[in-house]
Design a protein around this motif. Sequence first.
Motif, PDB file in Angstrom:
ATOM      1  N   THR A 181       0.816  -1.295  -0.547  1.00  0.00           N
ATOM      2  CA  THR A 181      -0.029   0.149  -0.316  1.00  0.00           C
ATOM      3  C   THR A 181       0.742   1.097   0.232  1.00  0.00           C
ATOM      4  O   THR A 181       0.212   2.281   0.198  1.00  0.00           O
ATOM      5  CB  THR A 181      -1.012   0.098   1.453  1.00  0.00           C
ATOM      6  OG1 THR A 181      -0.143   0.243   2.210  1.00  0.00           O
ATOM      7  CG2 THR A 181      -2.070  -1.792   1.090  1.00  0.00           C
ATOM      8  N   VAL A 182       1.952   1.033   0.135  1.00  0.00           N
ATOM      9  CA  VAL A 182       2.994   2.482  -0.374  1.00  0.00           C
ATOM     10  C   VAL A 182       3.049   2.724  -1.644  1.00  0.00           C
ATOM     11  O   VAL A 182       3.562   1.916  -2.246  1.00  0.00           O
ATOM     12  CB  VAL A 182       4.199   2.186   0.351  1.00  0.00           C
ATOM     13  CG1 VAL A 182       5.488   2.627  -0.120  1.00  0.00           C
ATOM     14  CG2 VAL A 182       4.403   1.659   1.751  1.00  0.00           C
ATOM     15  N   ASN A 183       2.249   4.377  -2.006  1.00  0.00           N
ATOM     16  CA  ASN A 183       2.323   4.694  -2.840  1.00  0.00           C
ATOM     17  C   ASN A 183       3.070   5.762  -2.610  1.00  0.00           C
ATOM     18  O   ASN A 183       4.371   5.786  -2.138  1.00  0.00           O
ATOM     19  CB  ASN A 183       1.053   5.818  -3.149  1.00  0.00           C
ATOM     20  CG  ASN A 183       0.673   6.412  -2.298  1.00  0.00           C
ATOM     21  OD1 ASN A 183       2.069   6.845  -1.326  1.00  0.00           O
ATOM     22  ND2 ASN A 183      -0.369   6.801  -0.964  1.00  0.00           N
ATOM     23  N   ASP A 184       3.855   6.422  -4.166  1.00  0.00           N
ATOM     24  CA  ASP A 184       4.491   7.181  -4.490  1.00  0.00           C
ATOM     25  C   ASP A 184       4.586   8.563  -3.229  1.00  0.00           C
ATOM     26  O   ASP A 184       5.954   8.980  -2.966  1.00  0.00           O
ATOM     27  CB  ASP A 184       4.347   7.524  -5.357  1.00  0.00           C
ATOM     28  CG  ASP A 184       4.653   7.005  -7.161  1.00  0.00           C
ATOM     29  OD1 ASP A 184       4.987   5.760  -6.451  1.00  0.00           O
ATOM     30  OD2 ASP A 184       4.303   7.368  -8.539  1.00  0.00           O
ATOM     31  N   GLU A 185       3.609   9.176  -2.717  1.00  0.00           N
ATOM     32  CA  GLU A 185       4.032  10.551  -1.983  1.00  0.00           C
ATOM     33  C   GLU A 185       4.727   9.461  -0.891  1.00  0.00           C
ATOM     34  O   GLU A 185       5.377  10.142   0.293  1.00  0.00           O
ATOM     35  CB  GLU A 185       3.013  10.669  -2.042  1.00  0.00           C
ATOM     36  CG  GLU A 185       1.770  11.904  -0.873  1.00  0.00           C
ATOM     37  CD  GLU A 185       1.172  12.536  -0.676  1.00  0.00           C
ATOM     38  OE1 GLU A 185       0.778  13.174  -0.124  1.00  0.00           O
ATOM     39  OE2 GLU A 185       0.191  12.059  -1.232  1.00  0.00           O
TER      40      GLU A 185
END
Length: 296
Positions: A181-185
């Motif tokens: 669930t870690v996104n770019d932001e």
Amino acid sequence: MDSVLQEPTPIGSPTSETVTVSVSTAFHPASHSDVYIPDLIIRSSDRVFFHVHRDHLIRASTNSFNYLVSTSDSASAPGSAPVVPLPETSDVINVVFHVIYKQSCSQYNPSLAVLIASIMTLKKYGISLGEHINPTAPLFPILLTQAPMHAIELYMVAAENDLRDLAVAVSPHLLSFHLPTVNDEMAARMGPIYLKKLFFLHINRTHILQELMLTPPVSHPPTFDCGIDQQQRTTRAWALSCASLAWDARPDLSPTRMQNVLGTMESQLTCELCRASVDARIQQLMSEWALAQRRI
């Protein structure tokens, strides 16, 4: 933010309407006056007034409180302290001044949003985060009360401000975090170092679990009812049970889950010596897992 209303204050002529002024209960004109009377008034965006000491802000700040307070300002006459308006709300300013005065604000039970905004505000006004967010500082345990429910938010704040003590203290609560669930932001906020630390915490925990399960229960001397062949079947059954755990191994695997899976295999054994050996190995495995690294 807890505040108190002063008595109505007349303005203009005697016939003018009166106004009430909201003043902080923690930072009012008589507060912190054991040294000297507060000589500066800070007004929040929601019009709550905080009476503070100019030199407290100057000493704590590296940028003269975002260049709003100067050491060259002349001393104020009694009852005529200058008023400095700030764009932050009283909830946030309340936490900021408690930090500057090295006092706990736990009685106000600030929310996560207020705490994070307060950290950003401290940074804006030149207050050292490392000095005021560490295990010995009053704000530290207040932040940790939010960790069970908001670990990833606190970890990102710690990472982007290089607050290592906070990141370490929060990291055990991230064992159940779903890494995909870690996104770019989020990755950008954590940066490469703290993102790597989080990933390696999960990876290392999983590897430790798999290595711990490699050791089978101790075999007992062959008996009439349980010979070498039967004990080898017990070892294979142990390996299969461990494989089912390892298949979906998670860094937050609970002792209850471990006990349930391996205990099912134990209950199917007919040899009392084998059951005792398996039970001892389960207890040892659970103890070793409890001692495995849980922090970055």
